[in-house]
Design an enzyme around this catalytic site. Sequence first.
Site, PDB file in Angstrom:
ATOM      1  N   GLU A  28      26.070  27.334   8.947  1.00  0.00           N
ATOM      2  CA  GLU A  28      24.880  28.309   9.069  1.00  0.00           C
ATOM      3  C   GLU A  28      25.541  29.476   9.628  1.00  0.00           C
ATOM      4  OE1 GLU A  28      22.813  29.264  12.380  1.00  0.00           O
ATOM      5  OE2 GLU A  28      23.414  27.551  13.740  1.00  0.00           O
ATOM      6  N   LYS A  89      16.717  37.221   9.886  1.00  0.00           N
ATOM      7  CA  LYS A  89      16.887  35.684  10.504  1.00  0.00           C
ATOM      8  C   LYS A  89      15.871  34.796   9.725  1.00  0.00           C
ATOM      9  CE  LYS A  89      16.419  32.843  14.660  1.00  0.00           C
ATOM     10  NZ  LYS A  89      16.227  33.017  16.067  1.00  0.00           N
ATOM     11  N   VAL A 109      19.436  26.939  11.597  1.00  0.00           N
ATOM     12  CA  VAL A 109      19.536  25.360  11.238  1.00  0.00           C
ATOM     13  C   VAL A 109      18.487  25.039  10.202  1.00  0.00           C
ATOM     14  CG1 VAL A 109      19.541  23.111  12.051  1.00  0.00           C
ATOM     15  CG2 VAL A 109      20.788  24.901  13.374  1.00  0.00           C
ATOM     16  N   ASP A 141       6.283  27.403  21.802  1.00  0.00           N
ATOM     17  CA  ASP A 141       7.590  27.700  21.057  1.00  0.00           C
ATOM     18  C   ASP A 141       8.260  26.573  20.793  1.00  0.00           C
ATOM     19  OD1 ASP A 141       9.636  28.797  19.892  1.00  0.00           O
ATOM     20  OD2 ASP A 141       9.989  30.677  21.177  1.00  0.00           O
ATOM     21  N   ASP A 145      13.397  24.089  13.475  1.00  0.00           N
ATOM     22  CA  ASP A 145      14.831  23.251  13.366  1.00  0.00           C
ATOM     23  C   ASP A 145      14.080  21.663  13.253  1.00  0.00           C
ATOM     24  OD1 ASP A 145      16.114  25.535  13.264  1.00  0.00           O
ATOM     25  OD2 ASP A 145      17.342  24.939  15.092  1.00  0.00           O
ATOM     26  N   LYS A 162      20.412  23.827  22.469  1.00  0.00           N
ATOM     27  CA  LYS A 162      20.830  24.686  23.279  1.00  0.00           C
ATOM     28  C   LYS A 162      20.210  24.548  24.546  1.00  0.00           C
ATOM     29  CE  LYS A 162      19.997  27.829  20.213  1.00  0.00           C
ATOM     30  NZ  LYS A 162      20.314  27.538  18.724  1.00  0.00           N
TER      31      LYS A 162
HETATM   32  N1  PSU Z   1      23.740  27.370  17.540  1.00  0.00           N
HETATM   33  C1  PSU Z   1      24.462  28.445  18.293  1.00  0.00           C
HETATM   34  N2  PSU Z   1      23.999  29.659  18.150  1.00  0.00           N
HETATM   35  C2  PSU Z   1      22.858  30.175  17.370  1.00  0.00           C
HETATM   36  C3  PSU Z   1      22.068  29.070  16.867  1.00  0.00           C
HETATM   37  C4  PSU Z   1      22.733  27.799  16.897  1.00  0.00           C
HETATM   38  O1  PSU Z   1      25.569  28.155  18.870  1.00  0.00           O
HETATM   39  O2  PSU Z   1      22.489  31.557  17.415  1.00  0.00           O
HETATM   40  C5  PSU Z   1      20.911  29.329  15.999  1.00  0.00           C
HETATM   41  C6  PSU Z   1      20.635  28.291  14.862  1.00  0.00           C
HETATM   42  O3  PSU Z   1      20.612  29.013  13.668  1.00  0.00           O
HETATM   43  C7  PSU Z   1      19.354  27.867  15.237  1.00  0.00           C
HETATM   44  C8  PSU Z   1      18.515  28.803  15.870  1.00  0.00           C
HETATM   45  O4  PSU Z   1      18.654  27.257  14.252  1.00  0.00           O
HETATM   46  O5  PSU Z   1      19.623  29.587  16.742  1.00  0.00           O
HETATM   47  C9  PSU Z   1      17.539  28.641  16.732  1.00  0.00           C
HETATM   48  O6  PSU Z   1      16.235  29.679  16.657  1.00  0.00           O
HETATM   49  P1  PSU Z   1      14.851  29.399  17.033  1.00  0.00           P
HETATM   50  O7  PSU Z   1      14.979  28.833  18.589  1.00  0.00           O
HETATM   51  O8  PSU Z   1      14.392  31.014  16.909  1.00  0.00           O
HETATM   52  O9  PSU Z   1      14.343  28.506  16.071  1.00  0.00           O
HETATM   53 MN    MN Z   2      11.118  29.745  18.500  1.00  0.00          MN
END
Ligand code: PSU
Ligand code: MN
Length: 307
Positions: A28, A89, A109, A141, A145, A162
């Site tokens: 990604e 993004k 992702v 939120d 993914d 995460k």
């Molecule tokens: N893994 C990492 N760093 C990141 C991400 C994943 O080590 O920045 C990214 C991925 O692209 C994942 C995104 O899909 O963070 C999630 O963002 P959100 O919570 O806004 O969906």
């Molecule tokens: Mn989000």
Amino acid sequence: MSQHSFVPVPSEEVREAQERGLPVVALESTIIAHGLPRPRNLQVGRELEDLVRAAGAVPATIAVVDGVPRIGLDKDQLERIAGDEGVRKLGHRDLAPALAARVTGATTVSGTAYLAARAGLRVFATGGLGGVHRQWTASQDESADLALLARTGITVVCAGVKSILDVPATLQRLETLGVTVLGYGTDRFPGFYLRDSGEPVDWSVHTPQEVAQVMAAQDILGGPQSALLVGNPVAEVDQLDPVTHGRVLARALDECQERGIVGQAVTPFLLDFLVRGTDGASLRANLSAVRGNVELAASIAGAWAAR
Ligand code: PSU
Ligand code: MN
């Protein structure tokens, strides 16, 4: 119809590998554009591709460049994704407007998994997945993914979700959505910066061949497509100290709320806060986790191609 086609365009290297049935690993680009500090991010983007090659597979870093979905980036394209402040993004739902407006964006992702599957790729490596954020009851939120992976046939190697998230709630959502989760060499669900999120996993595997066997079984079973998550813990020496993690994350979450940060900005803000608040220790853990995932994904892609 316009002459412009939105079909994902493979790089030369990826096209050749696919024709010859060689292993390919999708990577990604949001982690590069929005998840890591500049200019280190460009170096990391290149390094991850080299790790895949060294492990015997072909890397396909995925992004949208001037409205064209790219499966594998050339040198200039990777430099733009890493260096250009204006890179958007792009989750899965952002792809259509991004293509129509011919913008340049990094895929999350959900965006990457969608394009990779469309391009016929089966194995994908990232750092940590998105998921259910803490304070979900106030913000609702939940990363896109999860829902996208619930209907996309791709194997995602990750260090869990995460740890800035509500991990138990995310695991519950994955169960509800019917997404299979494997622990690689562990019976604990990995915690991204930490080896152990504190939660168990129901299924453990120990070799890339075993993962390929689960993928084959998914195909034999048929039914609706869904992802296979392979949770690969960060190396013990590189994990973040759990006490530091808890302390800095609490401050990060408070500041995020005080500043009214919402939507797509939340995850990049929290990751950046942790890098600064831990004197770079979270960055080392993040990089170690991603490197390990990329290498494992290359081995899984190899086992899958050799079946
Ligand atoms: N893994 C990492 N760093 C990141 C991400 C994943 O080590 O920045 C990214 C991925 O692209 C994942 C995104 O899909 O963070 C999630 O963002 P959100 O919570 O806004 O969906
Ligand atoms: Mn989000």
